[in-house]
Design a protein around this motif. Structure first.
Motif, PDB file in Angstrom:
ATOM      1  N   GLY A 120      26.833  57.557   3.110  1.00 31.87           N
ATOM      2  CA  GLY A 120      25.947  56.447   3.442  1.00 31.87           C
ATOM      3  C   GLY A 120      26.622  55.488   4.397  1.00 31.87           C
ATOM      4  N   ASP A 121      25.871  55.024   5.359  1.00 34.31           N
ATOM      5  CA  ASP A 121      26.460  54.129   6.349  1.00 34.31           C
ATOM      6  C   ASP A 121      25.751  52.779   6.404  1.00 34.31           C
ATOM      7  N   ASP A 122      24.984  52.468   5.386  1.00 36.45           N
ATOM      8  CA  ASP A 122      24.338  51.158   5.334  1.00 36.45           C
ATOM      9  C   ASP A 122      25.384  50.069   5.134  1.00 36.45           C
ATOM     10  N   PRO A 123      25.080  48.848   5.586  1.00 39.05           N
ATOM     11  CA  PRO A 123      25.969  47.725   5.274  1.00 39.05           C
ATOM     12  C   PRO A 123      26.096  47.571   3.745  1.00 39.05           C
ATOM     13  N   LEU A 124      27.196  47.021   3.314  1.00 38.01           N
ATOM     14  CA  LEU A 124      27.510  46.902   1.899  1.00 38.01           C
ATOM     15  C   LEU A 124      26.387  46.249   1.097  1.00 38.01           C
ATOM     16  N   HIS A 125      25.873  45.115   1.549  1.00 37.54           N
ATOM     17  CA  HIS A 125      24.839  44.400   0.797  1.00 37.54           C
ATOM     18  C   HIS A 125      23.548  45.217   0.701  1.00 37.54           C
ATOM     19  N   ARG A 126      23.216  45.927   1.757  1.00 38.79           N
ATOM     20  CA  ARG A 126      22.009  46.754   1.741  1.00 38.79           C
ATOM     21  C   ARG A 126      22.193  47.956   0.813  1.00 38.79           C
ATOM     22  N   GLN A 127      23.373  48.560   0.863  1.00 40.03           N
ATOM     23  CA  GLN A 127      23.643  49.706  -0.004  1.00 40.03           C
ATOM     24  C   GLN A 127      23.647  49.272  -1.477  1.00 40.03           C
ATOM     25  N   TRP A 128      24.205  48.084  -1.765  1.00 38.65           N
ATOM     26  CA  TRP A 128      24.185  47.572  -3.135  1.00 38.65           C
ATOM     27  C   TRP A 128      22.747  47.362  -3.600  1.00 38.65           C
ATOM     28  N   ALA A 129      21.924  46.767  -2.754  1.00 43.03           N
ATOM     29  CA  ALA A 129      20.522  46.531  -3.121  1.00 43.03           C
ATOM     30  C   ALA A 129      19.787  47.850  -3.353  1.00 43.03           C
ATOM     31  N   LYS A 130      20.046  48.841  -2.513  1.00 47.46           N
ATOM     32  CA  LYS A 130      19.430  50.163  -2.707  1.00 47.46           C
ATOM     33  C   LYS A 130      19.907  50.794  -4.012  1.00 47.46           C
ATOM     34  N   PHE A 131      21.190  50.626  -4.320  1.00 51.88           N
ATOM     35  CA  PHE A 131      21.745  51.169  -5.555  1.00 51.88           C
ATOM     36  C   PHE A 131      21.070  50.544  -6.773  1.00 51.88           C
ATOM     37  N   ALA A 181      23.730  41.755 -18.397  1.00 50.47           N
ATOM     38  CA  ALA A 181      24.707  42.815 -18.668  1.00 50.47           C
ATOM     39  C   ALA A 181      24.440  44.013 -17.766  1.00 50.47           C
ATOM     40  N   PHE A 182      23.167  44.355 -17.579  1.00 50.43           N
ATOM     41  CA  PHE A 182      22.816  45.463 -16.684  1.00 50.43           C
ATOM     42  C   PHE A 182      23.268  45.164 -15.259  1.00 50.43           C
ATOM     43  N   LEU A 183      23.013  43.954 -14.785  1.00 51.22           N
ATOM     44  CA  LEU A 183      23.404  43.599 -13.414  1.00 51.22           C
ATOM     45  C   LEU A 183      24.925  43.637 -13.234  1.00 51.22           C
ATOM     46  N   ALA A 184      25.664  43.179 -14.226  1.00 48.15           N
ATOM     47  CA  ALA A 184      27.127  43.231 -14.148  1.00 48.15           C
ATOM     48  C   ALA A 184      27.610  44.677 -14.127  1.00 48.15           C
ATOM     49  N   ALA A 185      27.044  45.500 -14.999  1.00 54.78           N
ATOM     50  CA  ALA A 185      27.437  46.908 -15.051  1.00 54.78           C
ATOM     51  C   ALA A 185      27.023  47.638 -13.776  1.00 54.78           C
ATOM     52  N   ALA A 186      25.830  47.353 -13.275  1.00 56.33           N
ATOM     53  CA  ALA A 186      25.355  48.010 -12.052  1.00 56.33           C
ATOM     54  C   ALA A 186      26.237  47.645 -10.856  1.00 56.33           C
ATOM     55  N   GLY A 203      30.230  60.210 -14.362  1.00 57.26           N
ATOM     56  CA  GLY A 203      30.341  59.953 -15.796  1.00 57.26           C
ATOM     57  C   GLY A 203      31.515  59.049 -16.133  1.00 57.26           C
ATOM     58  N   ILE A 204      32.650  59.268 -15.477  1.00 57.05           N
ATOM     59  CA  ILE A 204      33.819  58.413 -15.699  1.00 57.05           C
ATOM     60  C   ILE A 204      33.505  56.977 -15.295  1.00 57.05           C
ATOM     61  N   VAL A 205      32.887  56.834 -14.136  1.00 52.54           N
ATOM     62  CA  VAL A 205      32.480  55.505 -13.679  1.00 52.54           C
ATOM     63  C   VAL A 205      31.473  54.908 -14.660  1.00 52.54           C
ATOM     64  N   GLY A 206      30.590  55.745 -15.176  1.00 58.10           N
ATOM     65  CA  GLY A 206      29.605  55.280 -16.149  1.00 58.10           C
ATOM     66  C   GLY A 206      30.233  54.735 -17.422  1.00 58.10           C
ATOM     67  N   VAL A 207      31.326  55.354 -17.865  1.00 59.42           N
ATOM     68  CA  VAL A 207      32.027  54.860 -19.056  1.00 59.42           C
ATOM     69  C   VAL A 207      32.589  53.463 -18.779  1.00 59.42           C
ATOM     70  N   ILE A 208      33.103  53.259 -17.585  1.00 62.70           N
ATOM     71  CA  ILE A 208      33.602  51.931 -17.212  1.00 62.70           C
ATOM     72  C   ILE A 208      32.439  50.941 -17.172  1.00 62.70           C
ATOM     73  N   GLY A 209      31.306  51.380 -16.608  1.00 61.88           N
ATOM     74  CA  GLY A 209      30.113  50.533 -16.594  1.00 61.88           C
ATOM     75  C   GLY A 209      29.639  50.204 -17.998  1.00 61.88           C
ATOM     76  N   LEU A 210      29.729  51.184 -18.891  1.00 51.24           N
ATOM     77  CA  LEU A 210      29.362  50.957 -20.290  1.00 51.24           C
ATOM     78  C   LEU A 210      30.257  49.882 -20.907  1.00 51.24           C
ATOM     79  N   ALA A 211      31.547  49.925 -20.597  1.00 46.59           N
ATOM     80  CA  ALA A 211      32.465  48.913 -21.125  1.00 46.59           C
ATOM     81  C   ALA A 211      32.094  47.519 -20.603  1.00 46.59           C
ATOM     82  N   VAL A 212      31.757  47.428 -19.330  1.00 46.89           N
ATOM     83  CA  VAL A 212      31.342  46.140 -18.753  1.00 46.89           C
ATOM     84  C   VAL A 212      30.037  45.683 -19.399  1.00 46.89           C
ATOM     85  N   ASP A 213      29.074  46.582 -19.494  1.00 52.85           N
ATOM     86  CA  ASP A 213      27.779  46.289 -20.108  1.00 52.85           C
ATOM     87  C   ASP A 213      27.984  45.758 -21.523  1.00 52.85           C
ATOM     88  N   THR A 214      28.782  46.465 -22.305  1.00 51.71           N
ATOM     89  CA  THR A 214      29.023  46.077 -23.697  1.00 51.71           C
ATOM     90  C   THR A 214      29.738  44.730 -23.783  1.00 51.71           C
TER      91      THR A 214
END
Length: 144
Positions: free
Chosen positions: A77-88, A56-61, A24-35
């Motif tokens: 999770g032990d996926d490479p960074l780019h793969r984990q980001w894509a999964k996220f 805006a969604f991509l920046a927040a995500a 939730g805390i991270v989400g508030v930061i994401g909300l600020a970026v989104d906004t």
């Protein structure tokens, strides 16, 4: 009293509640970026609200991915960074669709929300949060 609190936090439900709080805390930061991106694109670049929501969604995500990886689900999770980001981003797309639908629905129907897009962005974020937490925990950051 401290012993009871420690026992609660050490329980599976307690750990889940702490993790959800961090999310939730991270989400508030994401909300600020989104906004910020929505406002920059709508009021600065002249884009329509509907078009501004996608970048805006991509920046927040991307922001929330980095913070959740380092803070909420650290070491999971032990996926490479780019793969984990894509999964996220893919796993959170369902929550993103809910987020987008709620925000666009409110912005297109309520004059107060049209005047204050933050209200639409915030409502959409809350609507997608529970789906995003479950997807992040079970599909992206397994074992967290």
């Amino acid at each position: 009293m401290s012993g009871v609190l420690d026992a609660m936090l050490d329980s599976r439900l307690g750990r889940l509640a702490c993790q959800f709080g961090k999310f939730g805390i991270v989400g508030v930061i994401g909300l600020a970026v989104d906004t910020a991106v929505v406002y920059a694109l709508v009021f600065g670049a002249g884009l329509e609200f509907f078009a501004a929501r996608v970048p805006a969604f991509l920046a927040a995500a991307s922001t929330t991915f980095a913070l959740n990886r380092a803070f909420t689900f650290r070491g999971a999770g032990d996926d490479p960074l780019h793969r984990q980001w894509a999964k996220f981003v893919a796993a959170n797309a369902v929550g993103g669709v809910v987020n987008y639908a709620v925000s666009v629905g409110l912005e297109s129907t309520l004059p107060v929300v049209q005047a204050h897009p933050f209200l639409a962005v915030a409502a959409g974020s809350v609507a997608g949060m529970f789906l995003n937490f479950a997807a992040s925990k079970h599909l992206v950051f397994k074992g967290a």
